[in-house]
Enzyme design. Sequence first.
Site, mmCIF file in Angstrom:
data_model
loop_
_atom_site.group_PDB
_atom_site.id
_atom_site.type_symbol
_atom_site.label_atom_id
_atom_site.label_comp_id
_atom_site.label_asym_id
_atom_site.label_seq_id
_atom_site.Cartn_x
_atom_site.Cartn_y
_atom_site.Cartn_z
ATOM 1 N N HIS A 211 38.855 48.986 50.217
ATOM 2 C CA HIS A 211 39.347 48.199 49.084
ATOM 3 C C HIS A 211 38.458 48.244 47.846
ATOM 4 O O HIS A 211 38.784 47.643 46.836
ATOM 5 C CB HIS A 211 39.520 46.737 49.504
HETATM 6 C C1 UD1 Z 1 36.953 40.692 45.856
HETATM 7 C C2 UD1 Z 1 35.420 40.778 45.628
HETATM 8 C C3 UD1 Z 1 34.839 41.834 46.562
HETATM 9 C C4 UD1 Z 1 35.229 41.566 47.999
HETATM 10 C C5 UD1 Z 1 36.754 41.477 48.101
HETATM 11 C C6 UD1 Z 1 37.219 41.201 49.503
HETATM 12 C C7 UD1 Z 1 34.642 40.364 43.326
HETATM 13 C C8 UD1 Z 1 34.150 40.988 42.093
HETATM 14 N N1 UD1 Z 1 35.128 41.204 44.260
HETATM 15 O O1 UD1 Z 1 37.519 41.932 45.500
HETATM 16 O O2 UD1 Z 1 33.431 41.797 46.456
HETATM 17 O O3 UD1 Z 1 34.744 42.614 48.822
HETATM 18 O O4 UD1 Z 1 37.185 40.419 47.241
HETATM 19 O O5 UD1 Z 1 38.599 41.140 49.570
HETATM 20 O O6 UD1 Z 1 34.584 39.167 43.449
HETATM 21 N N2 UD1 Z 1 45.180 40.022 45.264
HETATM 22 C C9 UD1 Z 1 46.305 39.572 45.903
HETATM 23 N N3 UD1 Z 1 46.207 38.437 46.661
HETATM 24 C C10 UD1 Z 1 45.040 37.757 46.814
HETATM 25 C C11 UD1 Z 1 43.916 38.207 46.128
HETATM 26 C C12 UD1 Z 1 43.993 39.344 45.364
HETATM 27 O O7 UD1 Z 1 47.372 40.162 45.805
HETATM 28 O O8 UD1 Z 1 45.024 36.732 47.532
HETATM 29 C C13 UD1 Z 1 45.286 41.257 44.463
HETATM 30 C C14 UD1 Z 1 45.534 40.978 43.009
HETATM 31 O O9 UD1 Z 1 46.358 41.984 42.535
HETATM 32 C C15 UD1 Z 1 44.152 41.129 42.395
HETATM 33 C C16 UD1 Z 1 43.537 42.206 43.273
HETATM 34 O O10 UD1 Z 1 44.073 41.984 44.576
HETATM 35 O O11 UD1 Z 1 44.235 41.461 41.054
HETATM 36 C C17 UD1 Z 1 42.052 42.135 43.343
HETATM 37 O O12 UD1 Z 1 41.578 40.838 43.724
HETATM 38 P P1 UD1 Z 1 40.121 40.327 43.250
HETATM 39 O O13 UD1 Z 1 39.777 39.019 43.883
HETATM 40 O O14 UD1 Z 1 40.009 40.416 41.766
HETATM 41 O O15 UD1 Z 1 39.174 41.445 43.804
HETATM 42 P P2 UD1 Z 1 39.073 42.099 45.238
HETATM 43 O O16 UD1 Z 1 39.348 43.544 45.079
HETATM 44 O O17 UD1 Z 1 39.849 41.342 46.272
#
Ligand code: UD1
Length: 370
Positions: A211
Amino acid sequence: MKIILVAGARPNFMKIAPLVRQLKGRRDFEYKIIHTGQHYDEEMSQVFFDELEIPAPDYHLNAGSGSHAEQTAKIMVAFERVCEAERPDVVVVVGDVNSTLACSITAKKMGVRVAHVEAGLRSGDWAMPEEINRVVTDSISDYLFVTEKSGRENLLREGKRPESIFFVGHVMVDNLLHMKRRLDGEEMAQSDATALKTRLGLGRYAFLTLHRPANVDDPETFGGIVTALNEVSRDLPILFPVHPRTRNQLDRNGLKFSDSVFLLSPLGFRESLYLWKDAALVLTDSGGLQEETTALGIPCFTIRENTERPVTIEEGTNTLVGVRPEGILAAYRDFRDGRVKKGRVPELWDGRAAERILDILGKQVSNPIP
Ligand code: UD1
């Protein structure tokens, strides 16, 4: 002592769970749980509260997704109100996600002491948002709880005072050992994923997570990884719970996994552990899984160019294989030919980190670090 425990994203929940478990049995602490809402899907959040028996949060900040600045800012504004209302003695933040950074800065500016659990890890890679989060959080934290010795060395090199650094082991390993014990004594509910495990047989499949933005947001890098994994899966089928970010990028770039890579929805902690603990090999770009595989002695290939967790390489079962197909496949050939890395469990990864952390924080009431 009144402490606030902050969690926001999936890898935070398993780190606060053992702290909560300990806190339930202690009278010297009052505590509040804050969920920032960085992760919000049922399968990225609530399932962990349920399975790890974390009580419902006292405050939910509903931050949601957004750019780094948007997400961090939303959390900061909401968390400031919580600190105003609660007036905690210490704010405990875990890991390296945006919620960690946002809440540590907010608390520190309000004169509240900050404890960082999993401090001192460094990848040296400034393209990782987590690296920025780690360095900034550590630079303002009062109590730095490290999981491995490299953490202490990094913090000393950056000028932190030795008396603020505590080598306590790893709360995530506390949680892993607790959940493993429970899983060993219980039946696992049947699902598509568990049926697949039965069909393939123990030790006859690999388990994959992927991811990191550096791996999945760039179509060329992601395409190379997909090609390599498709090749591996000709020999060893791969079970792959897909993170929402990765699912978006797969769809956007039209990348295709072979039929021997089984794409699953994101899994809860139990089902995920149930699958990877009996895998022949784990392939991942997660920080946590590098450590958890070392804790249980399962071979792990880390699909990254660097790691902030060197003890998993030096002592554990982890191998850095890079993100290029040649590197992944060369490592896999070694593995297939029987050159499988053996490891040992790192010092203090014994299931008692949360207890040590609370003992240290408890003493600070009467005898704080100046
Ligand atoms: C975040 C953390 C990363 C961790 C990861 C675990 C930061 C900078 N990154 O990355 O260190 O390893 O979590 O999962 O804090 N989304 C959903 N549903 C959710 C959450 C996210 O659909 O419940 C999608 C959204 O499109 C979002 C994307 O995933 O824009 C990324 O989510 P985000 O929390 O920004 O970063 P992660 O890649 O999950």
